[in-house]
Design a protein around this motif. Structure first.
Motif, short mmCIF file in Angstrom:
data_model
loop_
_atom_site.label_atom_id
_atom_site.label_comp_id
_atom_site.label_asym_id
_atom_site.label_seq_id
_atom_site.Cartn_x
_atom_site.Cartn_y
_atom_site.Cartn_z
N ASP A 144 -96.84 -15.05 -18.38
CA ASP A 144 -97.93 -15.35 -17.46
C ASP A 144 -98.34 -14.11 -16.67
N ALA A 145 -97.35 -13.26 -16.34
CA ALA A 145 -97.62 -12.05 -15.57
C ALA A 145 -98.14 -10.92 -16.44
N TRP A 146 -97.91 -11.01 -17.73
CA TRP A 146 -98.32 -9.96 -18.67
C TRP A 146 -99.78 -10.12 -19.05
N PRO A 147 -100.56 -9.03 -19.11
CA PRO A 147 -100.16 -7.65 -18.78
C PRO A 147 -100.52 -7.28 -17.34
N SER A 148 -99.70 -6.47 -16.73
CA SER A 148 -99.96 -6.04 -15.36
C SER A 148 -100.10 -4.53 -15.26
N LYS A 149 -100.12 -3.86 -16.43
CA LYS A 149 -100.30 -2.40 -16.45
C LYS A 149 -100.88 -2.00 -17.81
N PRO A 150 -101.30 -0.75 -17.97
CA PRO A 150 -101.92 -0.33 -19.24
C PRO A 150 -101.03 -0.54 -20.46
N VAL A 181 -94.36 -5.05 -32.56
CA VAL A 181 -93.83 -4.72 -31.23
C VAL A 181 -92.31 -4.58 -31.35
N PRO A 182 -91.64 -4.01 -30.33
CA PRO A 182 -90.17 -3.97 -30.36
C PRO A 182 -89.60 -5.37 -30.51
N ALA A 183 -88.50 -5.48 -31.24
CA ALA A 183 -87.95 -6.78 -31.64
C ALA A 183 -87.65 -7.73 -30.47
N GLY A 184 -87.27 -7.20 -29.32
CA GLY A 184 -86.89 -8.07 -28.21
C GLY A 184 -88.04 -8.55 -27.36
N THR A 185 -89.26 -8.25 -27.75
CA THR A 185 -90.42 -8.67 -26.96
C THR A 185 -90.45 -10.20 -26.82
N PRO A 186 -90.59 -10.74 -25.61
CA PRO A 186 -90.58 -12.20 -25.43
C PRO A 186 -91.61 -12.89 -26.32
N GLN A 187 -91.21 -14.01 -26.90
CA GLN A 187 -92.08 -14.72 -27.82
C GLN A 187 -93.40 -15.16 -27.18
N PRO A 188 -93.40 -15.61 -25.91
CA PRO A 188 -94.69 -15.97 -25.30
C PRO A 188 -95.67 -14.79 -25.26
N VAL A 189 -95.17 -13.57 -25.06
CA VAL A 189 -96.03 -12.39 -25.06
C VAL A 189 -96.55 -12.13 -26.47
N VAL A 190 -95.65 -12.26 -27.47
CA VAL A 190 -96.05 -12.08 -28.87
C VAL A 190 -97.13 -13.09 -29.24
N ASP A 191 -96.93 -14.34 -28.84
CA ASP A 191 -97.89 -15.39 -29.17
C ASP A 191 -99.25 -15.14 -28.49
N LYS A 192 -99.21 -14.66 -27.26
CA LYS A 192 -100.46 -14.37 -26.54
C LYS A 192 -101.20 -13.21 -27.23
N LEU A 193 -100.46 -12.19 -27.63
CA LEU A 193 -101.05 -11.06 -28.36
C LEU A 193 -101.63 -11.53 -29.68
N GLY A 207 -93.59 7.74 -35.26
CA GLY A 207 -94.22 6.84 -34.30
C GLY A 207 -93.61 5.45 -34.33
N SER A 208 -93.25 4.97 -35.52
CA SER A 208 -92.65 3.64 -35.65
C SER A 208 -91.30 3.59 -34.95
N ASP A 209 -90.51 4.65 -35.10
CA ASP A 209 -89.21 4.73 -34.44
C ASP A 209 -89.38 4.74 -32.93
N MET A 210 -90.40 5.44 -32.44
CA MET A 210 -90.66 5.49 -31.01
C MET A 210 -90.95 4.09 -30.46
N VAL A 211 -91.75 3.31 -31.20
CA VAL A 211 -92.06 1.95 -30.76
C VAL A 211 -90.82 1.05 -30.86
N ALA A 212 -90.05 1.22 -31.92
CA ALA A 212 -88.85 0.40 -32.10
C ALA A 212 -87.87 0.59 -30.94
N LYS A 213 -87.86 1.78 -30.36
CA LYS A 213 -86.93 2.09 -29.26
C LYS A 213 -87.58 1.95 -27.87
N ALA A 214 -88.85 1.56 -27.84
CA ALA A 214 -89.55 1.39 -26.56
C ALA A 214 -89.10 0.10 -25.87
N PRO A 215 -89.31 -0.02 -24.56
CA PRO A 215 -88.98 -1.28 -23.87
C PRO A 215 -89.71 -2.45 -24.52
N ALA A 216 -89.00 -3.55 -24.68
CA ALA A 216 -89.57 -4.74 -25.35
C ALA A 216 -90.30 -5.60 -24.33
#
Length: 326
Positions: free
Chosen positions: A29-35, A259-271, A80-89
């Motif tokens: 619900d709070a996502w997204p709050s930044k770029p 997206v990184p694997a741990g991204t919350p499912q509600p965010v994935v679904d919204k995207l 680039g893919s590795d960078m995203v895989a290791k980015a905050p989820a």
């Protein structure tokens, strides 16, 4: 006592699950709050880059946050893919890439720094475009048979996005089927492979139609075949590679968002919902269709199944071609 303890533990676990679900829902619900940034793991001007820039503005308008496209080329898209895989989820770092190339990497690279199947989660597919087999206008061949004959008569440089990329393996498949002889020249992306062929530094290139068609339409490159089961409406007089003797041949580029694997499912679904709406919109669909790309959308679950099928398919092709990189 044991029964009471068990009931207590069960209740605690249930409360924990409810709390986690509530936290994920609140985060969505709070996502997204930044770029948000869309990482394209290739050089500017390729198919993935084109699509990223087409969707970034409508996605920005839909989410009411800045959406930036960031090119991070290297190692056939793996940097680039590795960078995203290791980015905050957290849903703020997206990967837009050729899913085919991503599914090839586990079979080609002996030391991949990330596991695409485990470290990334598919959001949705966006588009597909077949490969075009094109040559510099100075090449006298007007079809695949003539090109093969010319390749046997002398060295012919075949530009590829990278060793082990989908265009490279497609070229290997055609080479083995026709006994053609060409020298593969690797680049850091499709746009560079195209530009060098346009300049006459290389003679042949196979690349996604989305990025290649403008050069064909302007006469800077000559098209000899399309890597689809049927001819494409924008090039009705161009025969498929299968029609020209390579039975069953089909290849192309599949662009998708991960997206990184741990991204919350509600965010994935919204995207998924927003991207599906955007890519299917008449304006975006017509822009892609005019350049030879077809809109394809999937649920996250469908994307995961597709990726695994592609990984298994390309593992067989890589083994047959004996393509390996350290």
């Amino acid at each position: 006592m044991k029964y009471t303890t068990r009931r207590f533990l069960q209740s605690t676990a249930a409360l924990g699950l409810l709390a986690a679900a509530g936290w994920a829902s609140a985060q969505a619900d709070a996502w997204p709050s930044k770029p948000i940034r869309i990482v394209v793991p290739y050089t500017p001007g390729g198919s993935s880059d084109i699509i990223a820039r087409i969707i970034s503005q409508p996605l920005q308008e839909a989410l009411k946050q800045t959406v930036m496209v960031e090119n991070k080329p290297g190692a056939n898209g793996n940097t680039g893919s590795d960078m995203v895989a290791k980015a905050p989820a957290d849903g703020y770092t997206l990967l837009l890439c050729d899913v085919g190339a991503l599914s090839i990497s586990p079979s080609v690279y002996t030391k991949l720094p990330f596991n695409p199947s485990k470290d990334l989660k598919g959001v949705t597919m966006l588009a597909y475009s077949p490969h075009l087999l094109v040559v510099h206008p100075s090449v006298k061949a007007n079809n695949l048979k003539e090109l093969v004959a010319q390749s046997k008569a002398g060295q012919m440089d075949f530009a590829i996005t990278a060793i082990g990329s989908a265009p490279h393996l497609a070229g290997v498949a055609v080479e083995k089927a026709t006994q053609a002889k060409w020298q593969y020249i690797p680049y850091k992306g499709g746009s560079q492979a195209l530009s060098d062929t346009v300049a006459g530094q290389t003679q042949v290139v196979m690349n996604g139609m989305l990025a290649t068609l403008p050069f064909v339409q302007s006469g800077k490159l000559k098209v000899l075949g399309v890597s689809k089961a049927t001819r494409v409406p924008l090039l009705p007089d161009v025969p498929t590679i299968a029609e020209q003797g390579v039975k069953g041949f089909e290849s192309g580029t599949w662009q998708g968002i991960l997206v990184p694997a741990g991204t919350p499912q509600p965010v994935v679904d919204k995207l998924n919902a927003e991207l599906t709406r955007i890519i299917r919109s008449p304006e975006v669909r017509s822009r892609l269709t005019a350049q030879g790309a077809e809109v394809y959308t999937m649920t996250p679950a469908e994307f995961g199944s597709f990726f695994e099928r592609e990984r298994k398919h390309w593992a067989t092709v890589v083994a047959q071609g004996n393509v390996k990189l350290d």
